[in-house]
Motif scaffolding. Structure first.
Motif, PDB file in Angstrom:
ATOM      1  N   GLU A 182      66.182 -36.288  87.922  1.00 22.99           N
ATOM      2  CA  GLU A 182      64.893 -36.030  87.274  1.00 22.99           C
ATOM      3  C   GLU A 182      63.797 -36.904  87.877  1.00 22.99           C
ATOM      4  O   GLU A 182      62.635 -36.476  87.983  1.00 22.99           O
ATOM      5  N   SER A 183      64.170 -38.108  88.287  1.00 22.25           N
ATOM      6  CA  SER A 183      63.172 -39.030  88.851  1.00 22.25           C
ATOM      7  C   SER A 183      62.531 -38.463  90.112  1.00 22.25           C
ATOM      8  O   SER A 183      61.401 -38.815  90.454  1.00 22.25           O
TER       9      SER A 183
ATOM     10  N   LEU B  75      61.423 -35.670  90.498  1.00 17.70           N
ATOM     11  CA  LEU B  75      60.346 -34.765  90.109  1.00 17.70           C
ATOM     12  C   LEU B  75      59.165 -35.508  89.492  1.00 17.70           C
ATOM     13  O   LEU B  75      58.176 -34.880  89.104  1.00 17.70           O
ATOM     14  N   CYS B  76      59.288 -36.846  89.415  1.00 20.61           N
ATOM     15  CA  CYS B  76      58.270 -37.650  88.738  1.00 20.61           C
ATOM     16  C   CYS B  76      57.631 -38.637  89.705  1.00 20.61           C
ATOM     17  O   CYS B  76      58.094 -38.830  90.831  1.00 20.61           O
ATOM     18  N   THR B  77      56.590 -39.258  89.228  1.00 19.45           N
ATOM     19  CA  THR B  77      55.926 -40.315  89.997  1.00 19.45           C
ATOM     20  C   THR B  77      55.600 -41.473  89.072  1.00 19.45           C
ATOM     21  O   THR B  77      55.726 -41.378  87.844  1.00 19.45           O
TER      22      THR B  77
ATOM     23  N   ARG C 167      57.064 -43.286  85.174  1.00 19.14           N
ATOM     24  CA  ARG C 167      58.150 -42.422  84.743  1.00 19.14           C
ATOM     25  C   ARG C 167      59.272 -42.412  85.770  1.00 19.14           C
ATOM     26  O   ARG C 167      60.456 -42.491  85.403  1.00 19.14           O
ATOM     27  N   ARG C 168      58.935 -42.314  87.018  1.00 16.57           N
ATOM     28  CA  ARG C 168      59.936 -42.335  88.084  1.00 16.57           C
ATOM     29  C   ARG C 168      60.682 -43.660  88.088  1.00 16.57           C
ATOM     30  O   ARG C 168      61.917 -43.690  88.170  1.00 16.57           O
TER      31      ARG C 168
END
Length: 365
Positions: A61-62, A64-66, A69-70
């Protein structure tokens, strides 16, 4: 809350104190975050022990994040991954070894990875207050995908040269091996004698107990070839008491250091690793650990980590446990550090500098 605050204060003090570490394995001291990054490049599906879903889910999932949140998801995955490895390794010493073989060693087969892992360990050691360390590893475990023993050594030695603290390497033979491999490692130690300070025997003591003659002969030959510059240590009585033959061979060879050594009353210097003994089930709790009994009986004791990955404990954490459990204070920690320093393979000039730093930093009650 007050107890937590006091514990935090003590931990900070202990972290600042200078420490000598003489028993730690490179392949047991990786950062979980680095392992996940390296496994991502390799392919998580190739692991012999499957990665748990609660580790892979936040990690994937990370991607897809920045931003925060990542970072949060990756940190969560790394924490869960360490917990998974500790849980698996704690079932037995054999499991501990299997976790190394199936999760650690696959990402330690390239020069770049070896350099990164070694470099990060030295950075972490310095942050933990370690001012000098002996780091052991088995070069033969890192040639599975094409590297030569020399290339493995060159990679690790390159980072030793750049280390901000003095480091000596200890080469490990493994109990399931033989005289031929011991001979290759002995020659390797001589070829890198400026960086190698010790020769060891490690591995599964339950499956391959005792002091094998093939290792002992090569170890004694190496000590003689190096004019005593390369010192000998052996993993022994971590899981079982010594036999009369074990004792005879150790005494006859004048081996000064015993790795772990918690199942017997050795007069030799013990490289004690409390949390590792707990994780591998050799003790039921820290309260049951014999280290305090050994110390108070006058046996020479050193305190070590064995590896930070499967124990989730640095040397500061080991000290904190001894502080809280047995009431150890500065005088105890100074003594075990001076014992470790004297047993180490550092040069006389390095020992003099390190001893001065130790003695000026601890309050002898």
């Amino acid at each position: 809350m007050k107890a937590y605050s006091e514990s935090l204060t003590i931990r900070r003090k202990l972290r600042r104190l200078p420490k000598i570490l003489i028993h730690e394995h490179l392949d047991c001291s990786l950062r979980p975050m680095t392992m996940l990054r390296l496994w991502e490049s390799r392919g998580f599906e190739h692991a012999e022990i499957a990665f748990p879903d609660d580790v892979l889910s936040p990690w994937k999932e990370s991607a897809l994040c920045t931003g925060k949140r990542r970072r949060y998801l990756r940190s969560l995955a790394a924490r869960r991954y360490r917990k998974f490895l500790v849980s698996f390794a704690s079932r037995s010493l054999a499991n501990y070894v299997q976790a190394i073989c199936d999760h650690v060693l696959p990402v330690m087969q390239s020069v770049s990875n070896l350099r990164r892992i070694t470099r990060e360990r030295f950075v972490d050691a310095k942050r933990d207050g370690i001012i000098g360390m002996e780091l052991r590893f088995a070069p033969q475990l890192h040639i599975r995908e094409g590297l030569s023993l020399q290339e493995v050594m060159d990679a690790v030695v390159a980072e030793v040269k750049l280390s901000k603290i003095p480091v000596k390497l200890i080469l490990c033979c493994l109990r399931h091996e033989d005289a031929a491999m011991a001979g290759r490692l002995s020659d390797l130690a001589m070829n890198y004698i400026d960086f190698v300070g010790g020769f060891d025997l490690a591995g599964d003591e339950e499956a391959y107990p005792g002091v094998p003659e093939w290792w002992l002969e090569e170890a004694l030959s190496l000590r003689e070839r190096s004019d005593g510059q390369i010192r000998l240590t052996i993993h022994l009585t971590e899981t079982r008491a010594a036999t009369a033959e074990d004792r005879r061979r150790i005494a006859g060879a004048e081996i000064e250091r015993i790795g772990h050594g918690i199942k017997d009353h050795w007069k030799q210097i013990r490289e004690v690793c409390p949390t590792s003994n707990l994780v591998t089930g050799q003790i039921g709790s820290i309260v049951e650990h014999p280290v305090d009994t050994f110390y108070r009986a006058g046996y020479p004791v050193t305190i070590n980590t064995d590896g930070t990955l499967f124990t989730d404990a640095g040397l500061t954490d080991e000290y904190l446990k001894l502080y809280q459990t047995f009431g150890w204070r500065d005088s105890h920690f100074l003594k075990v550090n001076l014992t470790a320093l004297e047993a180490s393979s550092f040069s006389p000039s390095e020992k003099e500098k390190l001893k001065a730093l130790l003695c000026s930093s601890y309050n002898e009650e």
